[in-house]
Design a protein around this motif. Structure first.
Motif, PDB file in Angstrom:
ATOM      1  N   GLU A 198     -10.211   6.014  -1.231  1.00  0.00           N
ATOM      2  CA  GLU A 198      -9.031   5.749  -2.058  1.00  0.00           C
ATOM      3  C   GLU A 198      -9.035   4.356  -2.664  1.00  0.00           C
ATOM      4  OE1 GLU A 198      -4.989   7.425  -1.157  1.00  0.00           O
ATOM      5  OE2 GLU A 198      -5.876   7.650   0.826  1.00  0.00           O
ATOM      6  N   GLY A 199      -9.809   3.410  -2.096  1.00  0.00           N
ATOM      7  CA  GLY A 199      -9.782   2.037  -2.573  1.00  0.00           C
ATOM      8  C   GLY A 199      -8.631   1.270  -1.957  1.00  0.00           C
ATOM      9  N   GLU A 200      -8.489  -0.004  -2.363  1.00  0.00           N
ATOM     10  CA  GLU A 200      -7.417  -0.833  -1.826  1.00  0.00           C
ATOM     11  C   GLU A 200      -6.072  -0.233  -2.225  1.00  0.00           C
ATOM     12  OE1 GLU A 200      -7.802  -4.867  -2.986  1.00  0.00           O
ATOM     13  OE2 GLU A 200      -9.705  -5.179  -1.944  1.00  0.00           O
ATOM     14  N   PRO A 201      -5.223   0.081  -1.247  1.00  0.00           N
ATOM     15  CA  PRO A 201      -3.986   0.814  -1.550  1.00  0.00           C
ATOM     16  C   PRO A 201      -3.000   0.019  -2.391  1.00  0.00           C
ATOM     17  CG  PRO A 201      -3.999   0.067   0.726  1.00  0.00           C
ATOM     18  CD  PRO A 201      -5.370  -0.209   0.193  1.00  0.00           C
ATOM     19  N   LEU A 202      -3.095  -1.310  -2.395  1.00  0.00           N
ATOM     20  CA  LEU A 202      -2.143  -2.114  -3.151  1.00  0.00           C
ATOM     21  C   LEU A 202      -2.526  -2.247  -4.622  1.00  0.00           C
ATOM     22  CD1 LEU A 202      -1.402  -4.961  -0.571  1.00  0.00           C
ATOM     23  CD2 LEU A 202      -0.191  -2.808  -0.928  1.00  0.00           C
ATOM     24  N   ARG A 203      -3.746  -1.837  -4.979  1.00  0.00           N
ATOM     25  CA  ARG A 203      -4.156  -1.905  -6.379  1.00  0.00           C
ATOM     26  C   ARG A 203      -3.679  -0.662  -7.117  1.00  0.00           C
ATOM     27  NH1 ARG A 203     -10.373  -2.587  -6.870  1.00  0.00           N
ATOM     28  NH2 ARG A 203      -9.800  -2.925  -9.059  1.00  0.00           N
ATOM     29  N   PRO A 204      -3.295  -0.791  -8.391  1.00  0.00           N
ATOM     30  CA  PRO A 204      -2.894   0.396  -9.159  1.00  0.00           C
ATOM     31  C   PRO A 204      -4.019   1.420  -9.214  1.00  0.00           C
ATOM     32  CG  PRO A 204      -2.312  -1.636 -10.322  1.00  0.00           C
ATOM     33  CD  PRO A 204      -3.165  -2.039  -9.154  1.00  0.00           C
ATOM     34  N   LEU A 205      -3.633   2.698  -9.307  1.00  0.00           N
ATOM     35  CA  LEU A 205      -4.628   3.765  -9.294  1.00  0.00           C
ATOM     36  C   LEU A 205      -5.604   3.632 -10.461  1.00  0.00           C
ATOM     37  CD1 LEU A 205      -5.471   6.438  -7.884  1.00  0.00           C
ATOM     38  CD2 LEU A 205      -4.045   7.613  -9.556  1.00  0.00           C
ATOM     39  N   ALA A 206      -5.105   3.230 -11.625  1.00  0.00           N
ATOM     40  CA  ALA A 206      -5.984   3.099 -12.787  1.00  0.00           C
ATOM     41  C   ALA A 206      -7.081   2.079 -12.541  1.00  0.00           C
ATOM     42  CB  ALA A 206      -5.161   2.715 -14.015  1.00  0.00           C
ATOM     43  N   GLU A 207      -6.762   0.989 -11.852  1.00  0.00           N
ATOM     44  CA  GLU A 207      -7.772  -0.030 -11.548  1.00  0.00           C
ATOM     45  C   GLU A 207      -8.788   0.490 -10.549  1.00  0.00           C
ATOM     46  OE1 GLU A 207      -6.218  -3.768 -10.357  1.00  0.00           O
ATOM     47  OE2 GLU A 207      -4.873  -3.968 -12.083  1.00  0.00           O
ATOM     48  N   ARG A 208      -8.311   1.248  -9.568  1.00  0.00           N
ATOM     49  CA  ARG A 208      -9.229   1.759  -8.546  1.00  0.00           C
ATOM     50  C   ARG A 208     -10.205   2.771  -9.118  1.00  0.00           C
ATOM     51  NH1 ARG A 208      -5.526   4.176  -4.198  1.00  0.00           N
ATOM     52  NH2 ARG A 208      -3.692   3.637  -5.415  1.00  0.00           N
ATOM     53  N   ALA A 209      -9.845   3.418 -10.212  1.00  0.00           N
ATOM     54  CA  ALA A 209     -10.712   4.428 -10.816  1.00  0.00           C
ATOM     55  C   ALA A 209     -11.708   3.832 -11.800  1.00  0.00           C
ATOM     56  CB  ALA A 209      -9.868   5.486 -11.518  1.00  0.00           C
ATOM     57  N   GLU A 210     -11.616   2.523 -12.061  1.00  0.00           N
ATOM     58  CA  GLU A 210     -12.523   1.885 -13.009  1.00  0.00           C
ATOM     59  C   GLU A 210     -13.877   1.620 -12.357  1.00  0.00           C
ATOM     60  OE1 GLU A 210     -12.357   0.840 -16.316  1.00  0.00           O
ATOM     61  OE2 GLU A 210     -10.630   2.192 -16.374  1.00  0.00           O
ATOM     62  N   PRO A 211     -14.976   1.708 -13.123  1.00  0.00           N
ATOM     63  CA  PRO A 211     -16.284   1.307 -12.576  1.00  0.00           C
ATOM     64  C   PRO A 211     -16.263  -0.157 -12.145  1.00  0.00           C
ATOM     65  CG  PRO A 211     -16.544   2.527 -14.637  1.00  0.00           C
ATOM     66  CD  PRO A 211     -15.083   2.236 -14.491  1.00  0.00           C
ATOM     67  N   ASP A 212     -16.998  -0.467 -11.098  1.00  0.00           N
ATOM     68  CA  ASP A 212     -17.009  -1.810 -10.522  1.00  0.00           C
ATOM     69  C   ASP A 212     -18.427  -2.132 -10.079  1.00  0.00           C
ATOM     70  OD1 ASP A 212     -16.204  -4.250  -9.525  1.00  0.00           O
ATOM     71  OD2 ASP A 212     -14.651  -3.436  -8.214  1.00  0.00           O
ATOM     72  N   ALA A 213     -18.646  -3.371  -9.698  1.00  0.00           N
ATOM     73  CA  ALA A 213     -19.953  -3.772  -9.174  1.00  0.00           C
ATOM     74  C   ALA A 213     -20.108  -3.254  -7.755  1.00  0.00           C
ATOM     75  CB  ALA A 213     -20.097  -5.292  -9.206  1.00  0.00           C
ATOM     76  N   ALA A 214     -21.268  -2.674  -7.459  1.00  0.00           N
ATOM     77  CA  ALA A 214     -21.503  -2.120  -6.122  1.00  0.00           C
ATOM     78  C   ALA A 214     -21.462  -3.191  -5.048  1.00  0.00           C
ATOM     79  CB  ALA A 214     -22.840  -1.382  -6.093  1.00  0.00           C
ATOM     80  N   VAL A 215     -21.699  -4.446  -5.430  1.00  0.00           N
ATOM     81  CA  VAL A 215     -21.681  -5.512  -4.419  1.00  0.00           C
ATOM     82  C   VAL A 215     -20.282  -5.750  -3.868  1.00  0.00           C
ATOM     83  CG1 VAL A 215     -23.734  -6.713  -5.267  1.00  0.00           C
ATOM     84  CG2 VAL A 215     -21.506  -7.275  -6.230  1.00  0.00           C
ATOM     85  N   ARG A 216     -19.257  -5.178  -4.489  1.00  0.00           N
ATOM     86  CA  ARG A 216     -17.922  -5.294  -3.892  1.00  0.00           C
ATOM     87  C   ARG A 216     -17.919  -4.659  -2.502  1.00  0.00           C
ATOM     88  NH1 ARG A 216     -12.813  -6.281  -5.443  1.00  0.00           N
ATOM     89  NH2 ARG A 216     -13.304  -6.265  -7.676  1.00  0.00           N
ATOM     90  N   ASP A 217     -18.524  -3.486  -2.377  1.00  0.00           N
ATOM     91  CA  ASP A 217     -18.602  -2.832  -1.071  1.00  0.00           C
ATOM     92  C   ASP A 217     -19.491  -3.618  -0.112  1.00  0.00           C
ATOM     93  OD1 ASP A 217     -16.962  -0.834  -1.990  1.00  0.00           O
ATOM     94  OD2 ASP A 217     -18.574   0.614  -2.336  1.00  0.00           O
ATOM     95  N   VAL A 218     -20.604  -4.154  -0.614  1.00  0.00           N
ATOM     96  CA  VAL A 218     -21.504  -4.947   0.236  1.00  0.00           C
ATOM     97  C   VAL A 218     -20.763  -6.160   0.786  1.00  0.00           C
ATOM     98  CG1 VAL A 218     -23.651  -6.261   0.296  1.00  0.00           C
ATOM     99  CG2 VAL A 218     -23.520  -4.153  -1.052  1.00  0.00           C
ATOM    100  N   ALA A 219     -20.027  -6.848  -0.068  1.00  0.00           N
ATOM    101  CA  ALA A 219     -19.276  -8.024   0.370  1.00  0.00           C
ATOM    102  C   ALA A 219     -18.226  -7.644   1.410  1.00  0.00           C
ATOM    103  CB  ALA A 219     -18.618  -8.696  -0.828  1.00  0.00           C
ATOM    104  N   GLY A 220     -17.562  -6.501   1.214  1.00  0.00           N
ATOM    105  CA  GLY A 220     -16.567  -6.075   2.191  1.00  0.00           C
ATOM    106  C   GLY A 220     -17.164  -5.838   3.558  1.00  0.00           C
ATOM    107  N   MET A 221     -18.366  -5.258   3.608  1.00  0.00           N
ATOM    108  CA  MET A 221     -18.993  -5.015   4.904  1.00  0.00           C
ATOM    109  C   MET A 221     -19.462  -6.318   5.552  1.00  0.00           C
ATOM    110  SD  MET A 221     -19.524  -2.782   7.159  1.00  0.00           S
ATOM    111  CE  MET A 221     -19.155  -1.286   6.243  1.00  0.00           C
ATOM    112  N   LEU A 222     -19.945  -7.267   4.766  1.00  0.00           N
ATOM    113  CA  LEU A 222     -20.327  -8.563   5.331  1.00  0.00           C
ATOM    114  C   LEU A 222     -19.124  -9.253   5.955  1.00  0.00           C
ATOM    115  CD1 LEU A 222     -22.772  -9.995   2.617  1.00  0.00           C
ATOM    116  CD2 LEU A 222     -23.323  -8.739   4.710  1.00  0.00           C
ATOM    117  N   ARG A 223     -17.976  -9.186   5.289  1.00  0.00           N
ATOM    118  CA  ARG A 223     -16.780  -9.777   5.849  1.00  0.00           C
ATOM    119  C   ARG A 223     -16.368  -9.048   7.135  1.00  0.00           C
ATOM    120  NH1 ARG A 223     -16.104 -13.371   6.334  1.00  0.00           N
ATOM    121  NH2 ARG A 223     -13.845 -13.348   6.579  1.00  0.00           N
TER     122      ARG A 223
END
Length: 659
Positions: A374-399
């Motif tokens: 679902e993505g970050e629940p506080l972000r609007p749905l339209a933003e969560r459905a936009e293409p993003d850099a895959a490193v966002r997930d990599v950074a989240g796991m490192l944290r």
């Protein structure tokens, strides 16, 4: 057909829901609800005994209206199997008499009809007025997808044989409601989890869209999706027509553990976690490749890059407002974000969006299985459905690895710097097909720093005892930028950086190309991967784990999740703030070390107790016995038996593990 009566109701439906909804975990408001009914649809009870109606209610009490889905069941007698929290109250019906109103998620008739609509491609029931026989149109519509990846068994092209033998509701969730059902589907017995979305949005839900795409591609990195229920409704005030996902059903994996639990136990015992972390990196890369192949991608043009940088800078200002000490790193952080303007960006794609250890299950025979897209629940749905850099997930796991190590250090006083460093390195090696993604990559550095700033804001507002973990990460990442340190060199909270020389490695763009430029490969079970041993049962609190794998453990002074933002509204962990202690230590004038007071260590923390004796600095002078080998073993066994927290997500619902 559902039979409708011309009748008066006391109290009316909106009133009875308004009295009940404010105490629900999935209710996002903070004040008195101001509900307005937009639409409703019904399912038909084959026996004609239970009324099943789902209300779509708009709450206008807050700054932004929120649309809730509230399924109700109307019964002529109490439902004995329903818990007290599922009972909304009695309603006087001028034709049928007293009606007992329940949250339909706890009604077995609703559980059966909802799953039947999803699997068989069903829709809402038609409505007929009892005294006249005239048809009444439904103000909301719904339509099931049908069973994914199969052909109908019968000539009408829609039916599958379905029987629900039992159903129950997960009790540890927040933003959604999930039902676990034992079913017989086309002669095969299996367990299914049906997630009812409580907050509705106009457009496709990313969890449905992405997991459906991965299932259609044959991926084994996610639980198999069976189907979904999509709805349509009209806002009568504006005349605007909306469509969105109402529910989804997928395979349920019983008796599994999430990666946060396993990582936290490994960090506590200082047990090597590199094999698991490397396999997790491989699973993450598989899913990213499959999403790039099955979903649209986009070029990282100047406008998209500028929007990303603007969002990161806004988060920096928010972090400075929450914690003024971050201002000293403003220039260094700005340089990190500025480098994104000239960075080598890979094509943007659909990503998980809220990725951390609590979003992954260790499934025997399958390896790591990813959940909750679902993505970050506080972000609007339209933003969560936009293409993003895959490193966002990599950074989240490192944290997330950083949070596991920081949790052990803060609660047990054990330095797990090396453990976190090794786990992070192994994860990056597993993720990148060319031998390792360096943390010096400008995209990964910026996204990890942005995530740490988000965590710092959340912890400052909701869990100040734990603000030291993201604050140390901001210090490390910002200082590494200005001194050229290797950012993979973790340090205990409050320590100063140590220059080790920058590592070289591949960029995020080269990793994308090494994975085939977005051409996904289907995942297969990891060879030679043994299932992790089952954890010892933990004391329960009455709530069930959101992934359905057992009762939730009792509250402990550990963070309840590996990421900030997952415990809004929960009781904060106990214990003195670690960062506050380190601030006091830095502010104190230099002085000669003194012997610790009885029962205290030199740093002011309580001394450990073994067999009734105080053990700490100066203990030998006081005549207390120091720990021997047997004592150390006993303490290690006790730590292994200690109950661990479960990662609820900010929502959490998880079967997906409740963020």
């Amino acid at each position: 057909m559902a039979t409708i009566h011309r009748a008066t109701l006391e109290p009316d439906k909106v009133t009875i829901v308004s009295r009940w909804i404010a105490d629900r975990r999935w209710y996002a408001g903070t004040g008195t609800p101001a509900l307005r009914q937009l639409a409703a649809y019904r399912f038909d009870d084959p026996d004609g005994e239970v009324g099943l109606e789902t209300l779509l209610l708009l709450d206008e009490s807050g700054a932004s209206p929120v649309l809730y889905q509230v399924p109700l069941s109307y019964r002529g007698a109490p439902l004995e199997s329903a818990p007290e929290r599922a009972f909304l109250g009695e309603m006087q019906h001028s034709v049928l008499g007293t009606r007992y109103v329940y949250d339909a998620a706890y009604d077995p008739v609703y559980a059966t009809e909802l799953l039947r609509a999803i699997v068989q491609g069903g829709s809402e029931a038609g409505q007929v007025v009892a005294d006249s026989g005239e048809s009444r149109p439904s103000t909301a519509t719904c339509k099931g997808s049908g069973l994914l990846g199969t052909r109908p068994r019968h000539g009408d092209g829609t039916q599958h044989d379905l029987a629900v033998t039992s159903a129950r509701v997960l009790t540890g969730e927040q933003s959604n409601t999930s039902l676990i059902a034992n079913v017989t589907l086309d002669g095969q017995e299996l367990q299914v989890i049906t997630k009812v979305f409580r907050v509705l949005h106009d457009g496709r839900n990313p969890d449905v869209e992405l997991q459906g795409s991965l299932t259609a591609a044959g991926s084994t990195r996610v639980p198999r999706m069976l189907g979904w229920l999509q709805g349509g409704w009209t806002d009568q005030a504006t005349g605007t027509r909306h469509t969105g996902d109402l529910a989804m059903a997928q395979q349920f994996l019983p008796g599994v553990q999430d990666a946060w639990r396993e990582a936290l136990r490994a960090a506590t015992d200082n047990r090597d976690f590199t094999r698991e972390a490397r396999a997790l990196g491989e699973a993450t890369a598989d899913v990213h490749a499959q999403l790039a192949a099955g979903q649209p991608t986009a070029d990282a043009d100047a406008e998209r890059v500028a929007g990303t940088i603007a969002g990161m800078r806004a988060r920096l200002e928010e972090a400075i407002a929450a914690d003024p000490s971050v201002a000293e790193h403003r220039d260094a952080v700005e340089r990190v974000f500025q480098r994104l303007e000239s960075a080598d960006w890979p094509p943007l794609q659909r990503v998980h969006g809220d990725y951390h250890l609590g979003q992954v299950l260790d499934a025997p025979g399958l390896g790591w299985v990813l959940l909750d897209f679902e993505g970050e629940p506080l972000r609007p749905l339209a933003e969560r459905a936009e293409p993003d850099a895959a490193v966002r997930d990599v950074a989240g796991m490192l944290r997330s690895f950083d949070y596991a190590a920081g949790s052990v250090q803060q609660t047990d006083g054990l330095d797990r710097t090396a453990w976190a460093r090794d786990a992070r390195t192994a994860f990056l090696e597993g993720y990148a097909a060319d031998g390792g993604l360096s943390e010096q990559d400008p995209l990964l550095r910026a996204y990890e720093l942005d995530k740490a700033l988000y965590e710092l804001v959340y912890e400052t507002r909701h869990r100040p005892d734990w603000v030291g973990i993201p604050r140390a990460a901001v210090d490390r990442l910002a200082t590494a930028q200005s001194t050229g340190d290797d950012m993979n060199t973790e340090r205990p909270q409050g320590d100063s950086p140590t220059t080790t020389g920058a590592r070289t490695g591949s960029t995020a763009s080269s990793v994308y190309l090494a994975r085939g430029g977005g051409q996904g490969r289907l995942a297969a079970p990891l060879p030679g991967r043994a299932a992790a041993p089952a954890a010892a049962p933990a004391p329960t609190t009455g709530d069930e784990r959101a992934d359905g794998s057992g009762p939730a453990p009792s509250t402990t002074p550990r963070p309840t999740c590996c990421c900030a933002g997952c415990t809004a509204g929960r009781t904060p962990p106990r214990g003195a703030p670690e960062q506050e202690r380190s601030d006091r230590a830095r502010a104190a004038p230099a002085r000669r070390p003194r012997a610790a007071a009885p029962g205290r260590r030199r740093d002011g923390r309580p001394a450990a107790r073994l067999r009734g004796h105080l053990v700490g600095p100066g203990a030998r002078r006081r005549g207390a016995r120091l720990p021997g080998r047997d004592d150390v073993r006993r303490r290690r066994r006790a730590r292994r038996r200690r109950p661990l927290p479960l990662p609820p997500d900010a929502r959490r619902d998880r079967h997906p593990p409740d963020r």
